[in-house]
Design an enzyme around this catalytic site. Sequence first.
Site, PDB file in Angstrom:
ATOM      1  CB  CYS A 141       1.787 -16.548  16.003  1.00 34.01           C
ATOM      2  SG  CYS A 141       2.371 -14.837  15.943  1.00 34.01           S
ATOM      3  CG  HIS A 193       4.364 -16.297  19.460  1.00 38.85           C
ATOM      4  ND1 HIS A 193       4.469 -16.770  18.175  1.00 38.85           N
ATOM      5  CD2 HIS A 193       3.868 -17.320  20.205  1.00 38.85           C
ATOM      6  CE1 HIS A 193       4.068 -18.039  18.137  1.00 38.85           C
ATOM      7  NE2 HIS A 193       3.700 -18.392  19.354  1.00 38.85           N
ATOM      8  CG  HIS A 205       1.722 -21.496  20.082  1.00 40.28           C
ATOM      9  ND1 HIS A 205       3.011 -21.071  19.911  1.00 40.28           N
ATOM     10  CD2 HIS A 205       1.831 -22.694  20.714  1.00 40.28           C
ATOM     11  CE1 HIS A 205       3.857 -21.949  20.419  1.00 40.28           C
ATOM     12  NE2 HIS A 205       3.157 -22.947  20.919  1.00 40.28           N
TER      13      HIS A 205
END
Length: 234
Positions: A141, A193, A205
Amino acid sequence: MLTGAVLASPTLRSGSTGHDVLLLQKKLKTVGYTIHSVDGVYGDETERAVAEFQRDQKIRITGIVNNATWRALQKAKKRTWGSNVPKPEPIPVPTTGGGQLAPDNQPILAPGKVNAIIRTAKSYIGVPYKFGGDTPKAFDCSGYLQYVFAQNGITIPRTADEQYKLGRRTTSSRQLVPGDLVFFTTYEPGASHCGIYLGNGQFIHASSSKGVRIDELSNSYWSPRYYGGKHIVK
């Protein structure tokens, strides 16, 4: 043991934290490089030791631990200096050419660059996920965000928790504008994240299950894990 870290091949650099950094520090210390603080925090001391190791191994000196550095560390033996082999002087860590790191707690993205950032981000939809991935072959990420911004001339930190220091905190997702960053709590507490807000409640993402994709903030998985947004658009 360094084997697990080598298999995962995470890219580590200044600002990285965690178990992989701890393994790195232990290995560097074992083979003879100066590491006073084996604490899992990739600071100046660790960066300098990595640069010295890269110099001694004739690897491109960046102060960043990539696949080549991991492989060399796996094979490295303790270095010794004899009467005919003087110990090299410590070296300064060179810049990587990636530009000045974006400042914390400040907007960093000009409104005129938002569309370019989003176009770049969307161009990698479908790229698979890999822990430590930071190239279009595979992303994690934070590696994905760093790469997207780098393609547009903006240097941001490597890890999600460090990226969370960018911009200004929002009190509600309604305050987000396209180009802002969004963060979630997943495998560890805090910002673990991250993604780029696209507008209309959507973000893009690198998902650990499906790679680079677009999801809704209201998604039943992401909504309860939403940690907060950071307003980075000036």
